[in-house]
Scaffold this active site. Sequence first.
Site, PDB file in Angstrom:
ATOM      1  N   THR A  14       5.837 -11.004   1.397  1.00 42.70           N
ATOM      2  CA  THR A  14       5.701  -9.543   1.345  1.00 42.70           C
ATOM      3  C   THR A  14       6.837  -8.899   2.112  1.00 42.70           C
ATOM      4  OG1 THR A  14       4.287  -7.641   1.813  1.00 42.70           O
ATOM      5  CG2 THR A  14       4.164  -9.434   3.393  1.00 42.70           C
ATOM      6  N   GLY A  18       3.425  -3.610   7.398  1.00 43.71           N
ATOM      7  CA  GLY A  18       2.021  -3.394   7.768  1.00 43.71           C
ATOM      8  C   GLY A  18       1.172  -4.597   7.379  1.00 43.71           C
ATOM      9  N   ASP A  76      -1.682  -9.352  -2.939  1.00 44.92           N
ATOM     10  CA  ASP A  76      -1.649  -8.089  -3.665  1.00 44.92           C
ATOM     11  C   ASP A  76      -2.919  -7.332  -3.308  1.00 44.92           C
ATOM     12  OD1 ASP A  76       0.046  -6.511  -5.402  1.00 44.92           O
ATOM     13  OD2 ASP A  76      -1.674  -6.465  -6.738  1.00 44.92           O
ATOM     14  N   SER A  77      -2.757  -6.067  -3.061  1.00 48.14           N
ATOM     15  CA  SER A  77      -3.904  -5.297  -2.597  1.00 48.14           C
ATOM     16  C   SER A  77      -3.736  -3.858  -3.019  1.00 48.14           C
ATOM     17  CB  SER A  77      -4.002  -5.395  -1.071  1.00 48.14           C
ATOM     18  OG  SER A  77      -2.783  -4.999  -0.488  1.00 48.14           O
ATOM     19  N   LYS A 182     -10.118  -2.787  12.600  1.00 45.41           N
ATOM     20  CA  LYS A 182      -9.923  -2.703  11.137  1.00 45.41           C
ATOM     21  C   LYS A 182     -10.083  -4.094  10.528  1.00 45.41           C
ATOM     22  CE  LYS A 182      -6.521  -1.884   7.490  1.00 45.41           C
ATOM     23  NZ  LYS A 182      -5.159  -1.566   7.090  1.00 45.41           N
ATOM     24  N   HIS A 187     -10.686  -5.331   3.776  1.00 46.93           N
ATOM     25  CA  HIS A 187     -10.467  -6.224   2.633  1.00 46.93           C
ATOM     26  C   HIS A 187      -9.548  -7.392   3.020  1.00 46.93           C
ATOM     27  CE1 HIS A 187      -7.438  -3.240   3.094  1.00 46.93           C
ATOM     28  NE2 HIS A 187      -6.712  -3.587   2.037  1.00 46.93           N
ATOM     29  N   ARG A 188      -8.458  -7.059   3.739  1.00 44.95           N
ATOM     30  CA  ARG A 188      -7.496  -8.111   4.115  1.00 44.95           C
ATOM     31  C   ARG A 188      -8.095  -9.030   5.170  1.00 44.95           C
ATOM     32  NH1 ARG A 188      -3.975  -4.925   4.644  1.00 44.95           N
ATOM     33  NH2 ARG A 188      -3.283  -5.010   2.492  1.00 44.95           N
TER      34      ARG A 188
HETATM   35  P1  IMP Z   1       1.306  -4.017  -3.099  1.00 43.59           P
HETATM   36  O1  IMP Z   1       0.205  -5.007  -2.840  1.00 43.59           O
HETATM   37  O2  IMP Z   1       2.586  -4.393  -2.453  1.00 43.59           O
HETATM   38  O3  IMP Z   1       1.401  -3.656  -4.536  1.00 43.59           O
HETATM   39  O4  IMP Z   1       0.920  -2.681  -2.313  1.00 43.59           O
HETATM   40  C1  IMP Z   1      -0.360  -2.337  -2.034  1.00 43.59           C
HETATM   41  C2  IMP Z   1      -0.470  -0.879  -1.602  1.00 43.59           C
HETATM   42  O5  IMP Z   1      -1.872  -0.603  -1.491  1.00 43.59           O
HETATM   43  C3  IMP Z   1       0.126  -0.571  -0.245  1.00 43.59           C
HETATM   44  O6  IMP Z   1       1.447  -0.141  -0.322  1.00 43.59           O
HETATM   45  C4  IMP Z   1      -0.792   0.544   0.254  1.00 43.59           C
HETATM   46  O7  IMP Z   1      -0.405   1.763  -0.298  1.00 43.59           O
HETATM   47  C5  IMP Z   1      -2.138   0.142  -0.347  1.00 43.59           C
HETATM   48  N1  IMP Z   1      -2.878  -0.693   0.611  1.00 43.59           N
HETATM   49  C6  IMP Z   1      -3.139  -2.027   0.537  1.00 43.59           C
HETATM   50  N2  IMP Z   1      -3.809  -2.450   1.618  1.00 43.59           N
HETATM   51  C7  IMP Z   1      -3.961  -1.361   2.397  1.00 43.59           C
HETATM   52  C8  IMP Z   1      -4.550  -1.170   3.676  1.00 43.59           C
HETATM   53  O8  IMP Z   1      -5.038  -2.095   4.344  1.00 43.59           O
HETATM   54  N3  IMP Z   1      -4.512   0.096   4.141  1.00 43.59           N
HETATM   55  C9  IMP Z   1      -3.981   1.126   3.461  1.00 43.59           C
HETATM   56  N4  IMP Z   1      -3.389   1.005   2.293  1.00 43.59           N
HETATM   57  C10 IMP Z   1      -3.378  -0.243   1.753  1.00 43.59           C
END
Ligand code: IMP
Length: 208
Positions: A14, A18, A76-77, A182, A187-188
């Site tokens: 990644t 964050g 991915d989230s 948190k 979720h994470r």
């Molecule tokens: P990707 O997984 O790189 O496509 O990005 C996931 C996006 O989902 C992040 O850039 C955030 O905008 C949002 N996201 C995922 N996890 C969190 C979290 O724990 N807190 C807040 N936003 C999240």
Amino acid sequence: MKSKSINIKLLVATSNPGKLKEIRRGLKGLPLKILGLEDEAITARYREKGKTFMENAKAKGLFYSQFTDYLTLAEDSGLEVEALKGEPGVLSARYAGYKANDEKNIAKLLARLKDFPLSKRKARFVCCLCLAKQGKILKCFRGEVRGWIIEEKRGHYGFGYDPIFFYRPFNRTFAELPPEKKNLVSHRGRALRRLRRFLEKNLGRLLE
Ligand code: IMP
């Protein structure tokens, strides 16, 4: 698993600082040396095409695990809002377009929800983690957490949509929670605890 002094390299695929921070915290104490893409000077970036978080996590795992011999963890989230039929979903990071940032994404989401009362602002965060090695998926893990999207940002911790994601059991947004709090419910955090249990049992075998 062998002695804790062994440092097995784990590439975390990644470029989101964050997420990397939360993953490092979730795997703390395991005999792993956690590296980000920057540490390995991997500049290639996977362009997400999946329709689900799991599809994207698997595809990222396959892609990034080709660049090293290390165990690779892809993530991915994102956020799904029920009233918007799951938006922003897999587009969470770039909801406001390719030049999006957290602020613009939040502004877009709040604008889309402006006519919805709080009772209609149910949402969930989802996180999928996939462990891969040399172009093969070893195992995937999922976690989710349910909350509500409030009308204004609150708090300064975290990243992404945290300031507008209200978690009722703690009566706080995720951005009002220090990282360790948190992690307990996010979720994470949930997906990472599943991964952690798996690594505690299988790390030695995965390296054979
Ligand atoms: P990707 O997984 O790189 O496509 O990005 C996931 C996006 O989902 C992040 O850039 C955030 O905008 C949002 N996201 C995922 N996890 C969190 C979290 O724990 N807190 C807040 N936003 C999240």
